[in-house]
Scaffold this motif. Structure first.
Motif, PDB file in Angstrom:
ATOM      1  N   LEU A 173       0.839  -1.209   0.000  1.00  0.00           N
ATOM      2  CA  LEU A 173       0.000   0.000   0.000  1.00  0.00           C
ATOM      3  C   LEU A 173       0.874   1.260   0.000  1.00  0.00           C
ATOM      4  N   GLN A 174       0.514   2.215  -0.861  1.00  0.00           N
ATOM      5  CA  GLN A 174       1.224   3.490  -0.892  1.00  0.00           C
ATOM      6  C   GLN A 174       0.723   4.357   0.258  1.00  0.00           C
ATOM      7  N   LEU A 175       1.629   5.079   0.884  1.00  0.00           N
ATOM      8  CA  LEU A 175       1.259   5.846   2.072  1.00  0.00           C
ATOM      9  C   LEU A 175       1.268   7.342   1.782  1.00  0.00           C
ATOM     10  N   VAL A 176       0.118   7.947   1.973  1.00  0.00           N
ATOM     11  CA  VAL A 176      -0.101   9.379   1.730  1.00  0.00           C
ATOM     12  C   VAL A 176      -0.243  10.012   3.103  1.00  0.00           C
ATOM     13  N   THR A 177       0.698  10.883   3.459  1.00  0.00           N
ATOM     14  CA  THR A 177       0.723  11.349   4.847  1.00  0.00           C
ATOM     15  C   THR A 177       0.590  12.860   4.979  1.00  0.00           C
ATOM     16  N   PRO A 178      -0.561  13.322   5.486  1.00  0.00           N
ATOM     17  CA  PRO A 178      -0.691  14.714   5.935  1.00  0.00           C
ATOM     18  C   PRO A 178      -0.119  14.820   7.359  1.00  0.00           C
ATOM     19  N   GLY A 179      -0.361  15.979   7.991  1.00  0.00           N
ATOM     20  CA  GLY A 179       0.217  16.167   9.325  1.00  0.00           C
ATOM     21  C   GLY A 179       1.724  16.375   9.214  1.00  0.00           C
ATOM     22  N   ILE A 180       2.142  17.025   8.135  1.00  0.00           N
ATOM     23  CA  ILE A 180       3.562  17.306   7.917  1.00  0.00           C
ATOM     24  C   ILE A 180       3.842  18.731   8.402  1.00  0.00           C
ATOM     25  N   ARG A 181       4.821  18.855   9.269  1.00  0.00           N
ATOM     26  CA  ARG A 181       5.168  20.170   9.791  1.00  0.00           C
ATOM     27  C   ARG A 181       6.689  20.351   9.800  1.00  0.00           C
ATOM     28  N   PRO A 182       7.196  21.228   8.889  1.00  0.00           N
ATOM     29  CA  PRO A 182       8.622  21.544   8.948  1.00  0.00           C
ATOM     30  C   PRO A 182       8.971  22.047  10.351  1.00  0.00           C
ATOM     31  N   ALA A 183      10.197  21.784  10.799  1.00  0.00           N
ATOM     32  CA  ALA A 183      10.604  22.188  12.149  1.00  0.00           C
ATOM     33  C   ALA A 183      10.288  23.667  12.358  1.00  0.00           C
ATOM     34  N   GLY A 184       9.691  23.986  13.482  1.00  0.00           N
ATOM     35  CA  GLY A 184       9.421  25.381  13.836  1.00  0.00           C
ATOM     36  C   GLY A 184       8.094  25.898  13.343  1.00  0.00           C
ATOM     37  N   SER A 185       7.358  25.133  12.518  1.00  0.00           N
ATOM     38  CA  SER A 185       6.073  25.664  12.043  1.00  0.00           C
ATOM     39  C   SER A 185       4.943  25.260  12.983  1.00  0.00           C
ATOM     40  N   ALA A 186       3.843  26.012  12.937  1.00  0.00           N
ATOM     41  CA  ALA A 186       2.729  25.806  13.865  1.00  0.00           C
ATOM     42  C   ALA A 186       2.081  24.445  13.643  1.00  0.00           C
ATOM     43  N   GLN A 187       1.686  23.812  14.740  1.00  0.00           N
ATOM     44  CA  GLN A 187       1.029  22.500  14.667  1.00  0.00           C
ATOM     45  C   GLN A 187      -0.411  22.646  14.177  1.00  0.00           C
ATOM     46  N   ASP A 188      -1.024  23.793  14.416  1.00  0.00           N
ATOM     47  CA  ASP A 188      -2.437  24.029  14.075  1.00  0.00           C
ATOM     48  C   ASP A 188      -3.309  22.941  14.710  1.00  0.00           C
ATOM     49  N   ASP A 189      -4.280  22.428  13.960  1.00  0.00           N
ATOM     50  CA  ASP A 189      -5.187  21.403  14.508  1.00  0.00           C
ATOM     51  C   ASP A 189      -4.653  19.982  14.327  1.00  0.00           C
ATOM     52  N   GLN A 190      -3.463  19.840  13.786  1.00  0.00           N
ATOM     53  CA  GLN A 190      -2.889  18.504  13.587  1.00  0.00           C
ATOM     54  C   GLN A 190      -2.361  17.948  14.905  1.00  0.00           C
ATOM     55  N   ARG A 191      -2.392  16.641  15.076  1.00  0.00           N
ATOM     56  CA  ARG A 191      -1.887  16.019  16.304  1.00  0.00           C
ATOM     57  C   ARG A 191      -0.775  15.007  16.045  1.00  0.00           C
ATOM     58  N   ARG A 192      -0.921  14.176  15.028  1.00  0.00           N
ATOM     59  CA  ARG A 192       0.109  13.151  14.760  1.00  0.00           C
ATOM     60  C   ARG A 192       0.986  13.668  13.610  1.00  0.00           C
ATOM     61  N   ILE A 193       2.045  14.395  13.991  1.00  0.00           N
ATOM     62  CA  ILE A 193       2.834  15.109  12.984  1.00  0.00           C
ATOM     63  C   ILE A 193       4.276  14.589  12.927  1.00  0.00           C
ATOM     64  N   LEU A 194       4.911  14.828  11.776  1.00  0.00           N
ATOM     65  CA  LEU A 194       6.353  14.626  11.613  1.00  0.00           C
ATOM     66  C   LEU A 194       6.865  15.697  10.654  1.00  0.00           C
ATOM     67  N   THR A 195       8.168  15.901  10.650  1.00  0.00           N
ATOM     68  CA  THR A 195       8.752  16.824   9.670  1.00  0.00           C
ATOM     69  C   THR A 195       8.807  16.124   8.313  1.00  0.00           C
ATOM     70  N   PRO A 196       9.008  16.884   7.227  1.00  0.00           N
ATOM     71  CA  PRO A 196       9.107  16.247   5.905  1.00  0.00           C
ATOM     72  C   PRO A 196      10.189  15.160   5.865  1.00  0.00           C
TER      73      PRO A 196
END
Ligand SMILES: O=C(O)c1cc(=O)[nH]c(=O)n1[C@@H]1O[C@H](COP(=O)(O)O)[C@@H](O)[C@H]1O
Length: 231
Positions: A173-196
């Motif tokens: 299965l190909q994995l399409v992942t939102p919740g991407i946050r470059p270091a230092g950027s706001a988390q906003d409403d996302q909870r399960r995040i990683l950097t690019p």
């Protein structure tokens, strides 16, 4: 030629003009674009056609979730718009996902990638508890991934945090992942995040990025910074 970039920029805007203003600053060889519920509800299929005419592969992110026949017919409509990727909620169940797969298989011509949304990246364990699921998000993601694989889907939307476990459990299965946050950027409403970089290293195939690019002072530069991080 297929776009070589793993980045999908979310065009989450309230108007056609705003979405096209961002698209004009993006290069279709450096990213794909995502049309989601806000933009599609405001603009309809015309915005997808325009973006395609500009050379972009379009991910139609409507997260369809309904009875099997209704969902399959919605996916068919998306396929006939020529979109590159379309998604449905895995929680619609095995029969719903299988109906979508069968309907796409019965069409002639190019088919979009059919992707199942597992647990939204805005959710954490406490949110699942409110739904009566007192388990870690990853457990539910793996359960839904098993159903998606059984139904013959092409991939999953999940958090990149779950990518290592999914690449072991469901390597096709190909994995399409939102919740991407470059270091230092706001988390906003996302909870399960990683950097690019973390997301790619974890096994993500595509990274969905909205606000860190769309709300940047210079979106093209923000995209280039992400691509440089991944190089
Ligand atoms: O299916 C999606 O694209 C999606 C699934 C999910 O679990 N989480 C998620 O954030 N998304 C979408 O990905 C985009 C993320 O946007 P940003 O949080 O601004 O980067 C939004 O357009 C969401 O609708």
């Amino acid at each position: 030629m297929a776009c070589p970039s793993p980045i999908i920029v979310a065009l989450d805007f309230p108007s056609r003009d705003a979405a096209l203003a961002l698209a004009a600053r993006l290069d279709p060889t450096k990213c794909r674009v995502k049309v989601g519920k806000e933009l599609f509800t405001r603009c309809g299929p015309g915005i997808v056609e325009t973006l395609q005419a500009q050379g972009f592969d379009v991910f139609l992110d409507m997260k369809f979730h309904d009875i099997p026949n209704t969902t399959a017919m919605a996916v068919k409509a998306a396929a006939e718009m020529g979109v590159w990727m379309v998604n449905v909620h895995c929680s619609g169940g095995l029969r719903m996902m299988a109906a979508c797969r069968e309907t796409l298989n019965s069409l002639s011509g190019p088919k979009p990638l059919l992707i199942g949304v597992t647990v939204l990246t805005s959710m954490e364990r406490g949110d699942l508890r409110g739904l009566g699921l007192d388990i870690e998000p990853q457990e539910q993601v793996l359960r839904l991934a098993g159903l998606a694989a059984q139904a013959g889907l092409d991939g999953l939307v999940c958090s990149a945090q779950e990518a290592p476990a999914l690449k072991t459990a469901q390597p096709h299965l190909q994995l399409v992942t939102p919740g991407i946050r470059p270091a230092g950027s706001a988390q906003d409403d996302q909870r399960r995040i990683l950097t690019p970089r973390q997301a790619l290293d974890a096994g993500s195939d595509y990274l969905v990025i909205g606000r860190p690019i769309s709300q940047a002072a210079d979106p093209a530069q923000a995209l280039d910074a992400v691509l440089a991080e991944l190089a």
